[in-house]
Design a protein around this motif. Sequence first.
Motif, PDB file in Angstrom:
ATOM      1  N   VAL A  42       0.880  -1.165   0.000  1.00 33.79           N
ATOM      2  CA  VAL A  42       0.000   0.000   0.000  1.00 33.79           C
ATOM      3  C   VAL A  42       0.915   1.213   0.000  1.00 33.79           C
ATOM      4  N   ASP A  43       0.779   2.052  -1.022  1.00 36.51           N
ATOM      5  CA  ASP A  43       1.661   3.218  -1.092  1.00 36.51           C
ATOM      6  C   ASP A  43       1.129   4.359  -0.224  1.00 36.51           C
ATOM      7  N   ALA A  44       1.840   5.456  -0.190  1.00 36.96           N
ATOM      8  CA  ALA A  44       1.497   6.594   0.678  1.00 36.96           C
ATOM      9  C   ALA A  44       0.117   7.167   0.389  1.00 36.96           C
ATOM     10  N   GLU A  45      -0.357   7.024  -0.846  1.00 35.62           N
ATOM     11  CA  GLU A  45      -1.688   7.540  -1.217  1.00 35.62           C
ATOM     12  C   GLU A  45      -2.796   6.539  -0.916  1.00 35.62           C
ATOM     13  N   GLY A  46      -2.426   5.358  -0.406  1.00 35.11           N
ATOM     14  CA  GLY A  46      -3.428   4.341  -0.097  1.00 35.11           C
ATOM     15  C   GLY A  46      -3.773   3.461  -1.277  1.00 35.11           C
ATOM     16  N   SER A  47      -3.011   3.552  -2.361  1.00 40.19           N
ATOM     17  CA  SER A  47      -3.237   2.697  -3.523  1.00 40.19           C
ATOM     18  C   SER A  47      -2.540   1.356  -3.328  1.00 40.19           C
ATOM     19  N   PHE A  48      -3.102   0.327  -3.929  1.00 40.57           N
ATOM     20  CA  PHE A  48      -2.508  -1.008  -3.882  1.00 40.57           C
ATOM     21  C   PHE A  48      -1.589  -1.162  -5.079  1.00 40.57           C
ATOM     22  N   VAL A  49      -0.369  -1.586  -4.826  1.00 36.03           N
ATOM     23  CA  VAL A  49       0.624  -1.707  -5.881  1.00 36.03           C
ATOM     24  C   VAL A  49       1.315  -3.065  -5.764  1.00 36.03           C
ATOM     25  N   CYS A  50       1.462  -3.736  -6.898  1.00 35.61           N
ATOM     26  CA  CYS A  50       2.230  -4.977  -6.931  1.00 35.61           C
ATOM     27  C   CYS A  50       3.690  -4.589  -7.065  1.00 35.61           C
ATOM     28  N   SER A  51       4.492  -4.981  -6.106  1.00 39.52           N
ATOM     29  CA  SER A  51       5.905  -4.600  -6.108  1.00 39.52           C
ATOM     30  C   SER A  51       6.704  -5.306  -7.202  1.00 39.52           C
ATOM     31  N   VAL A  52       6.119  -6.319  -7.826  1.00 36.42           N
ATOM     32  CA  VAL A  52       6.786  -7.032  -8.920  1.00 36.42           C
ATOM     33  C   VAL A  52       5.882  -7.108 -10.146  1.00 36.42           C
ATOM     34  N   TYR A  53       5.122  -6.048 -10.387  1.00 38.37           N
ATOM     35  CA  TYR A  53       4.109  -6.065 -11.449  1.00 38.37           C
ATOM     36  C   TYR A  53       4.671  -6.534 -12.789  1.00 38.37           C
ATOM     37  N   GLU A  54       5.795  -6.025 -13.203  1.00 43.19           N
ATOM     38  CA  GLU A  54       6.371  -6.401 -14.497  1.00 43.19           C
ATOM     39  C   GLU A  54       6.830  -7.851 -14.518  1.00 43.19           C
ATOM     40  N   GLN A  55       7.131  -8.428 -13.356  1.00 40.95           N
ATOM     41  CA  GLN A  55       7.608  -9.804 -13.270  1.00 40.95           C
ATOM     42  C   GLN A  55       6.549 -10.757 -12.714  1.00 40.95           C
ATOM     43  N   ARG A  56       5.336 -10.304 -12.488  1.00 49.75           N
ATOM     44  CA  ARG A  56       4.300 -11.085 -11.816  1.00 49.75           C
ATOM     45  C   ARG A  56       4.055 -12.438 -12.500  1.00 49.75           C
ATOM     46  N   PRO A  57       3.565 -13.423 -11.735  1.00 47.49           N
ATOM     47  CA  PRO A  57       3.276 -14.748 -12.290  1.00 47.49           C
ATOM     48  C   PRO A  57       2.209 -14.706 -13.387  1.00 47.49           C
ATOM     49  N   ASP A  58       2.238 -15.709 -14.236  1.00 50.80           N
ATOM     50  CA  ASP A  58       1.275 -15.789 -15.339  1.00 50.80           C
ATOM     51  C   ASP A  58      -0.167 -15.770 -14.857  1.00 50.80           C
ATOM     52  N   ILE A  59      -0.456 -16.444 -13.742  1.00 52.96           N
ATOM     53  CA  ILE A  59      -1.832 -16.478 -13.250  1.00 52.96           C
ATOM     54  C   ILE A  59      -2.340 -15.064 -12.941  1.00 52.96           C
ATOM     55  N   CYS A  60      -1.459 -14.204 -12.491  1.00 51.86           N
ATOM     56  CA  CYS A  60      -1.835 -12.812 -12.224  1.00 51.86           C
ATOM     57  C   CYS A  60      -2.025 -12.054 -13.541  1.00 51.86           C
ATOM     58  N   ARG A  61      -1.219 -12.366 -14.534  1.00 51.19           N
ATOM     59  CA  ARG A  61      -1.326 -11.726 -15.847  1.00 51.19           C
ATOM     60  C   ARG A  61      -2.626 -12.099 -16.542  1.00 51.19           C
ATOM     61  N   GLU A  62      -3.121 -13.296 -16.272  1.00 57.70           N
ATOM     62  CA  GLU A  62      -4.320 -13.801 -16.951  1.00 57.70           C
ATOM     63  C   GLU A  62      -5.614 -13.181 -16.434  1.00 57.70           C
ATOM     64  N   LEU A  63      -5.599 -12.635 -15.243  1.00 56.54           N
ATOM     65  CA  LEU A  63      -6.803 -12.027 -14.683  1.00 56.54           C
ATOM     66  C   LEU A  63      -6.990 -10.638 -15.295  1.00 56.54           C
ATOM     67  N   ALA A  64      -7.949 -10.524 -16.177  1.00 60.35           N
ATOM     68  CA  ALA A  64      -8.191  -9.259 -16.872  1.00 60.35           C
ATOM     69  C   ALA A  64      -8.946  -8.281 -15.985  1.00 60.35           C
ATOM     70  N   ARG A  65      -8.474  -7.034 -15.991  1.00 62.31           N
ATOM     71  CA  ARG A  65      -9.140  -5.981 -15.232  1.00 62.31           C
ATOM     72  C   ARG A  65     -10.595  -5.868 -15.633  1.00 62.31           C
ATOM     73  N   GLU A  66     -11.462  -5.773 -14.648  1.00 62.18           N
ATOM     74  CA  GLU A  66     -12.891  -5.587 -14.812  1.00 62.18           C
ATOM     75  C   GLU A  66     -13.573  -6.715 -15.581  1.00 62.18           C
ATOM     76  N   SER A  67     -12.922  -7.897 -15.641  1.00 63.16           N
ATOM     77  CA  SER A  67     -13.540  -9.083 -16.235  1.00 63.16           C
ATOM     78  C   SER A  67     -14.549  -9.655 -15.236  1.00 63.16           C
ATOM     79  N   SER A  68     -15.293 -10.675 -15.649  1.00 67.09           N
ATOM     80  CA  SER A  68     -16.245 -11.289 -14.723  1.00 67.09           C
ATOM     81  C   SER A  68     -15.509 -11.941 -13.555  1.00 67.09           C
TER      82      SER A  68
END
Length: 111
Positions: free
Chosen positions: A60-86
């Motif tokens: 959680v950053d200073a503004e209260g946003s949630f941030v993945c600290s390894v977003y560019e390197q995240r696992p495939d399962i995380c990459r497969e979850l599309a934003r605002e999908s069902s």
Amino acid sequence: MDTPPCLRCGACCFSSLVSYVRVSGDDYTRLGEHAEPLTSFLGNRCYMRMTDGHCAALVVDAEGSFVCSVYEQRPDICRELARESSQCEAERAQKAERPLLLRAKHATRAP
């Protein structure tokens, strides 16, 4: 500019299961120097380490946003979850209070 939904939410990063986010061999390699501190093994299977009910890579950053600290390197399962999908909507509906609790906990620690 509006805050992207994932930065307001983070629900998909929450679980009490230690085997929630599976890490493949390719994922582990992609995580590089972050792999060892952010993952754990159950037998011969690797998973993202869970801390206080959420993925250890979630911060959680200073503004209260949630941030993945390894977003560019995240696992495939995380990459497969599309934003605002069902699937995303289901995560948000099921876990709506968890991110709010973490944000509140973080806010009480701020100076």
